[in-house]
Design a protein around this motif. Structure first.
Motif, PDB file in Angstrom:
ATOM      1  N   LYS A  85       0.837  -1.199   0.000  1.00 33.90           N
ATOM      2  CA  LYS A  85       0.000   0.000   0.000  1.00 33.90           C
ATOM      3  C   LYS A  85       0.879   1.260   0.000  1.00 33.90           C
ATOM      4  O   LYS A  85       0.572   2.242  -0.686  1.00 33.90           O
ATOM      5  N   ALA A  86       1.984   1.213   0.745  1.00 31.17           N
ATOM      6  CA  ALA A  86       2.887   2.366   0.814  1.00 31.17           C
ATOM      7  C   ALA A  86       3.484   2.687  -0.556  1.00 31.17           C
ATOM      8  O   ALA A  86       3.650   3.865  -0.920  1.00 31.17           O
ATOM      9  N   GLN A  87       3.802   1.646  -1.314  1.00 32.54           N
ATOM     10  CA  GLN A  87       4.363   1.862  -2.656  1.00 32.54           C
ATOM     11  C   GLN A  87       3.349   2.525  -3.583  1.00 32.54           C
ATOM     12  O   GLN A  87       3.697   3.403  -4.372  1.00 32.54           O
ATOM     13  N   ILE A  88       2.090   2.094  -3.489  1.00 34.28           N
ATOM     14  CA  ILE A  88       1.042   2.692  -4.317  1.00 34.28           C
ATOM     15  C   ILE A  88       0.844   4.155  -3.937  1.00 34.28           C
ATOM     16  O   ILE A  88       0.748   5.035  -4.808  1.00 34.28           O
ATOM     17  N   LEU A 112       1.019   1.947 -12.982  1.00 34.35           N
ATOM     18  CA  LEU A 112      -0.198   1.353 -12.424  1.00 34.35           C
ATOM     19  C   LEU A 112      -0.721   0.237 -13.329  1.00 34.35           C
ATOM     20  O   LEU A 112      -1.189  -0.801 -12.842  1.00 34.35           O
ATOM     21  N   GLN A 113      -0.650   0.454 -14.637  1.00 30.36           N
ATOM     22  CA  GLN A 113      -1.091  -0.573 -15.579  1.00 30.36           C
ATOM     23  C   GLN A 113      -0.257  -1.835 -15.413  1.00 30.36           C
ATOM     24  O   GLN A 113      -0.783  -2.963 -15.394  1.00 30.36           O
ATOM     25  N   SER A 114       1.053  -1.664 -15.278  1.00 28.89           N
ATOM     26  CA  SER A 114       1.955  -2.808 -15.116  1.00 28.89           C
ATOM     27  C   SER A 114       1.707  -3.525 -13.796  1.00 28.89           C
ATOM     28  O   SER A 114       1.652  -4.755 -13.743  1.00 28.89           O
ATOM     29  N   ILE A 115       1.522  -2.770 -12.728  1.00 31.10           N
ATOM     30  CA  ILE A 115       1.286  -3.351 -11.402  1.00 31.10           C
ATOM     31  C   ILE A 115      -0.013  -4.148 -11.390  1.00 31.10           C
ATOM     32  O   ILE A 115      -0.081  -5.268 -10.883  1.00 31.10           O
ATOM     33  N   GLY A 163      -4.090 -10.393  -8.927  1.00 33.31           N
ATOM     34  CA  GLY A 163      -5.290  -9.837  -8.325  1.00 33.31           C
ATOM     35  C   GLY A 163      -5.033  -9.142  -7.004  1.00 33.31           C
ATOM     36  O   GLY A 163      -5.732  -8.189  -6.643  1.00 33.31           O
ATOM     37  N   THR A 164      -4.017  -9.602  -6.244  1.00 30.43           N
ATOM     38  CA  THR A 164      -3.692  -8.956  -4.973  1.00 30.43           C
ATOM     39  C   THR A 164      -3.262  -7.519  -5.207  1.00 30.43           C
ATOM     40  O   THR A 164      -3.643  -6.609  -4.453  1.00 30.43           O
ATOM     41  N   ASN A 165      -2.484  -7.296  -6.248  1.00 34.65           N
ATOM     42  CA  ASN A 165      -2.080  -5.928  -6.587  1.00 34.65           C
ATOM     43  C   ASN A 165      -3.287  -5.062  -6.909  1.00 34.65           C
ATOM     44  O   ASN A 165      -3.356  -3.890  -6.527  1.00 34.65           O
ATOM     45  N   LYS A 166      -4.244  -5.636  -7.619  1.00 32.76           N
ATOM     46  CA  LYS A 166      -5.449  -4.877  -7.970  1.00 32.76           C
ATOM     47  C   LYS A 166      -6.215  -4.445  -6.732  1.00 32.76           C
ATOM     48  O   LYS A 166      -6.685  -3.312  -6.621  1.00 32.76           O
ATOM     49  N   SER A 199      -7.652  -0.191  -2.599  1.00 36.02           N
ATOM     50  CA  SER A 199      -7.753   0.282  -1.218  1.00 36.02           C
ATOM     51  C   SER A 199      -6.766   1.399  -0.897  1.00 36.02           C
ATOM     52  O   SER A 199      -6.740   1.895   0.230  1.00 36.02           O
ATOM     53  N   SER A 200      -5.948   1.793  -1.876  1.00 34.38           N
ATOM     54  CA  SER A 200      -4.893   2.783  -1.608  1.00 34.38           C
ATOM     55  C   SER A 200      -5.141   4.119  -2.285  1.00 34.38           C
ATOM     56  O   SER A 200      -4.240   4.958  -2.338  1.00 34.38           O
ATOM     57  N   GLY A 201      -6.337   4.306  -2.843  1.00 30.18           N
ATOM     58  CA  GLY A 201      -6.656   5.593  -3.459  1.00 30.18           C
ATOM     59  C   GLY A 201      -6.434   5.658  -4.951  1.00 30.18           C
ATOM     60  O   GLY A 201      -6.607   6.721  -5.559  1.00 30.18           O
TER      61      GLY A 201
END
Length: 399
Positions: free
Chosen positions: A94-97, A117-120, A125-128, A133-135
């Motif tokens: 979350k901090a990285q996002i 963001l597209q790459s992440i 699915g966890t990244n999504k 949840s991170s804005g």
């Protein structure tokens, strides 16, 4: 592999294959990350596949001990052709996002942030869910709402759609971002083919979870642009989404009138005339047409089209039970409210009456038969002497 005894706890309960990235859910069961993410996020399930317990917390905890055991076992069996499973890349935090989004406050960094963001999001699915949840959703909406660059808007909408947002997030898009539907409508009006496609795909997802009261005040422009997507045939996916969007919103309030006035009926009829139209698409077209024919404007547009009655009748017993049911419902609406002498004679000449008689003789569903019978009873006085109607079917109808 057939000759090697694989430890049972190495096997994912969903895929039944050796786990590459074992993770444990709140029920205590371990799955391969890709399989459980697909189950929870893409499949939108809320229970553990093994225990059937409700998974209230979708956090997936990496099972590092099991992963190392699997990797060691693979190395020990390398002589049998077993390849070592590589250590998976850890999910984003979350901090990285949040840092990425803060960096994107500079206009010069926005495109770079969108690419990241597209790459992440594409990794797992966890990244999504972490992005959600991170804005990231709010950030992407602001890009779509305010960006002067069509490329940035298209990129933002692409990411938003591919996040496969949860139902709560989709509802928030409607409730907390009241201008977002208007922004998506503008994108459909002025955007590139790509951004228009993502806009209609997002709208479809949003209206499916919306409260009906939120659907009755939709602007006429939304109907105009959704129909234009059908006209332009941007892509099969966009056309399907547009049909699903119209099917969801048309029954509410005056939406059927807005759809009719926006020109949906001739577009739908032209689609039905396309012999390459797939079964599911045909069912959706007839579903929308059925909804729109519940209003006088829709019925009038259908009758004005030279092929309207003929093509609706043609789809009966040729596509599916669903298509037959919708087509007969449309004909019932016409028979109840538009039964002029001209229309009734046209139905006879086009073979509509004969098709309805055929419906009574085949297995096509009880409700469909009842509606066909109702149409014939309504106008038995006009049609009873027609040679296309068997005497045993018409004799019981009132003279």
């Amino acid at each position: 592999m057939d000759d090697i005894d694989v430890p049972s706890f190495f096997i994912c309960p969903i895929s039944l294959e050796i786990m590459k990235d074992p993770v444990t859910v709140s029920s205590g069961i371990t799955y391969d990350r890709e399989s459980i993410e697909k189950w929870l996020f893409s499949g939108k399930n809320t229970t553990c596949p093994v225990t059937k317990q409700v998974i209230s917390d979708c956090e997936l905890t990496p099972n590092h001990t099991l992963r190392r055991l699997i990797q060691s076992w693979c190395m020990l069996n390398a002589s049998h052709g077993i390849e070592r499973i590589p250590t998976p890349k850890p999910p984003i935090s979350k901090a990285q996002i949040i840092k990425l989004l803060n960096d994107a406050k500079s206009p010069q960094q926005q495109i770079k942030c969108l690419k990241s963001l597209q790459s992440i999001a594409s990794e797992n699915g966890t990244n999504k869910r972490c992005m959600e949840s991170s804005g990231a959703v709010e950030f992407l909406v602001s890009i779509a709402n305010n960006s002067n660059s069509s490329a940035s808007a298209a990129e933002a909408l692409s990411i938003l759609y591919n996040l496969q947002l949860s139902e709560d997030s989709l509802k928030n898009l409607i409730c907390k971002n009241s201008d977002f539907i208007l922004s998506l409508t503008r994108v459909m009006q002025r955007g590139s083919y790509e951004s228009r496609a993502y806009a209609v795909l997002l709208l479809k997802s949003m209206v499916e979870v919306a409260d009906p009261m939120q659907l009755i005040n939709l602007r006429p422009e939304l109907f105009v642009e959704s129909i234009q997507v059908l006209r332009d045939q941007i892509s099969k996916q966009a056309s399907k989404a547009s049909l699903q969007l119209l099917a969801t919103i048309s029954p509410w309030g005056r939406n059927k009138v807005k759809a009719a006035e926006a020109g949906v009926v001739p577009v739908l009829i032209d689609l039905l005339l396309d012999s390459s139209l797939e079964r599911r698409a045909c069912e959706m077209v007839l579903t929308v047409l059925d909804a729109v024919c519940k209003c006088a404007e829709g019925r009038s547009k259908l009758l004005l089209h030279g092929a309207g009655l003929a093509i609706v009748s043609k789809k009966i017993l040729r596509v599916s039970q669903v298509a037959s049911e919708k087509a007969v419902r449309i004909l019932l609406s016409i028979s109840k409210f538009c039964a002029t002498t001209k229309v009734l004679q046209e139905m006879l000449q086009l073979g509509v009456v004969a098709k309805l008689c055929l419906v009574l003789q085949v297995d096509c569903g009880f409700k469909t038969k009842e509606r066909a019978r109702e149409v014939l009873k309504l106008h038995a006085r006009v049609w009873k002497n027609s040679p296309c109607i068997p005497s045993n079917l018409i004799s019981s109808y009132p003279a």
